[in-house]
Design an enzyme around this catalytic site. Sequence first.
Site, PDB file in Angstrom:
ATOM      1  N   LYS A 185       0.838  -1.214   0.000  1.00 23.55           N
ATOM      2  CA  LYS A 185       0.000   0.000   0.000  1.00 23.55           C
ATOM      3  C   LYS A 185       0.875   1.267   0.000  1.00 23.55           C
ATOM      4  O   LYS A 185       2.091   1.180  -0.012  1.00 23.55           O
ATOM      5  CB  LYS A 185      -0.949  -0.024   1.198  1.00 23.55           C
ATOM      6  CG  LYS A 185      -1.685  -1.338   1.392  1.00 23.55           C
ATOM      7  CD  LYS A 185      -2.644  -1.728   0.263  1.00 23.55           C
ATOM      8  CE  LYS A 185      -3.329  -3.045   0.613  1.00 23.55           C
ATOM      9  NZ  LYS A 185      -4.363  -3.476  -0.282  1.00 23.55           N
TER      10      LYS A 185
HETATM   11  C1  LIG Z   1      -5.343  -4.538   0.678  1.00 21.36           C
HETATM   12  C2  LIG Z   1      -6.803  -4.359   0.683  1.00 21.36           C
HETATM   13  C3  LIG Z   1      -7.616  -4.825   1.720  1.00 21.36           C
HETATM   14  C4  LIG Z   1      -7.118  -5.739   2.811  1.00 21.36           C
HETATM   15  O1  LIG Z   1      -6.071  -5.245   3.508  1.00 21.36           O
HETATM   16  P1  LIG Z   1      -5.035  -6.270   4.214  1.00 21.36           P
HETATM   17  O2  LIG Z   1      -4.180  -5.343   5.004  1.00 21.36           O
HETATM   18  O3  LIG Z   1      -4.312  -6.960   3.113  1.00 21.36           O
HETATM   19  O4  LIG Z   1      -5.820  -7.194   5.050  1.00 21.36           O
HETATM   20  C5  LIG Z   1      -8.958  -4.516   1.708  1.00 21.36           C
HETATM   21  N1  LIG Z   1      -9.481  -3.795   0.715  1.00 21.36           N
HETATM   22  C6  LIG Z   1      -8.756  -3.353  -0.327  1.00 21.36           C
HETATM   23  C7  LIG Z   1      -9.424  -2.549  -1.369  1.00 21.36           C
HETATM   24  C8  LIG Z   1      -7.390  -3.632  -0.386  1.00 21.36           C
HETATM   25  O5  LIG Z   1      -6.676  -3.191  -1.424  1.00 21.36           O
END
Ligand SMILES: *Cc1c(COP(=O)(O)O)cnc(C)c1O
Length: 408
Positions: free
Chosen positions: A196
């Site tokens: 992210k």
């Molecule tokens: C990455 C992501 C998640 C989940 O996050 P994690 O930290 O991997 O559990 C949920 N929604 C979206 C849109 C994502 O890109």
Amino acid sequence: MTTAAAPGIMSLPSDQDSTGRTLGEEEIALLSQAIRTGTLTSTKGAFVKELETRFARLVGAKHAHACSHGSAAIHTAIAAIDPEPGDEIVTTSITDMGALTPILYQGAIPVFADVDPVTCNVTAETIKPVLSSKTKAIIVTHLFGNPCQMQDIMSLARDRKIPVIEDCAQSFQATQKGVPVGTIGDIGCFSLQQGKHITTGEGGIVVTNNDHYARRSFLFINKAWGYGDATPDHYFLALNYRMTELQGAVAVAQLDKLNDAVNQRVTMALLLSGALEGLPGIATPHIADEDVHTFWKYCLRVDAAVIPGGSVKLAAALKTRGIFSAPRYIQKPAFACQIFRDQRTFGNSRFPFTLARPEAVDYDKAKFPGTYSGLEQILVLPWNEKYQISHVEYIATCLREEAEKLAQ
Ligand SMILES: *Cc1c(COP(=O)(O)O)cnc(C)c1O
């Protein structure tokens, strides 16, 4: 570590290692400090609290609660709203699975809305037909960092008194009419996973202006133990979803770098859009007026009528140039995954699907024209804050050459 690229192939920074991440001395310094205190739990330490205070201020929310994952943040938001078993939660057919399975864990039914084929985001028009008297919440994902059109979605939801959760895992610092995403709806959820905008490997944050949701979020992350109360107890069913102080320390250092990371992602993305202008068969990301798209990924649309083989062929050609893009993003609509198709949940019970209205779990292709047409066209380019002009120029050149070759 970067592997040496073959001649003529530029190696691009990757968000899976240090080449494409902003982790450095600042994170190491705070991490050492956390370790030296000997307090690694957020119930007693100071770093996670600092992260929460600063993140709330940054997005302009009254409350922020850190947790273990983005999926945990979504789960927490749903638990804050507290659906009855069998209640429906409207969501999107194109998102991360971590935004969907928490709905089932809370005993609710995910009801999929179709998406706009251009942005692959849900809209008020796609949400409206799937609302029912059982709708308890709406979850929107601002896909790739591009905000959903929240004004129409919020007026639809407000009319019916349905709370809205914004999944901002991919949209740190994105805004609509100057308002940060995550604070337009009732609860906002962020992820600090490896890939992210900022990262602690794994991690999540829930933000809200609503005191009741904030209280329930805090409790849900903490086994519903009433810390600080006169007669604390475990008040309701909840998990330990806490972030550690190790993650908190890294997150505090990462937070200082968020603005620059976002600016670099956006500047380079707009440069690429400019460089691809007029390229037949390629459409660059559509950004609505008064929106800021913060480019978790750079998502193109490929017109197979102009470029034979479309996004799949173009991706294969780009791979030979060292550019690893993802045609179709998640490959198939979320509801086509085994978990939904075969209702594989708790033992052989199929709970909570056993409580669902038949229409709510009818995934007939004809109901999702935007989803199928959107997935067919999209080509997701990897993106991160270490991209420089030279990388963008290389990507633009390769895209132009390969698209023109295929179009011949
Ligand atoms: C990455 C992501 C998640 C989940 O996050 P994690 O930290 O991997 O559990 C949920 N929604 C979206 C849109 C994502 O890109």
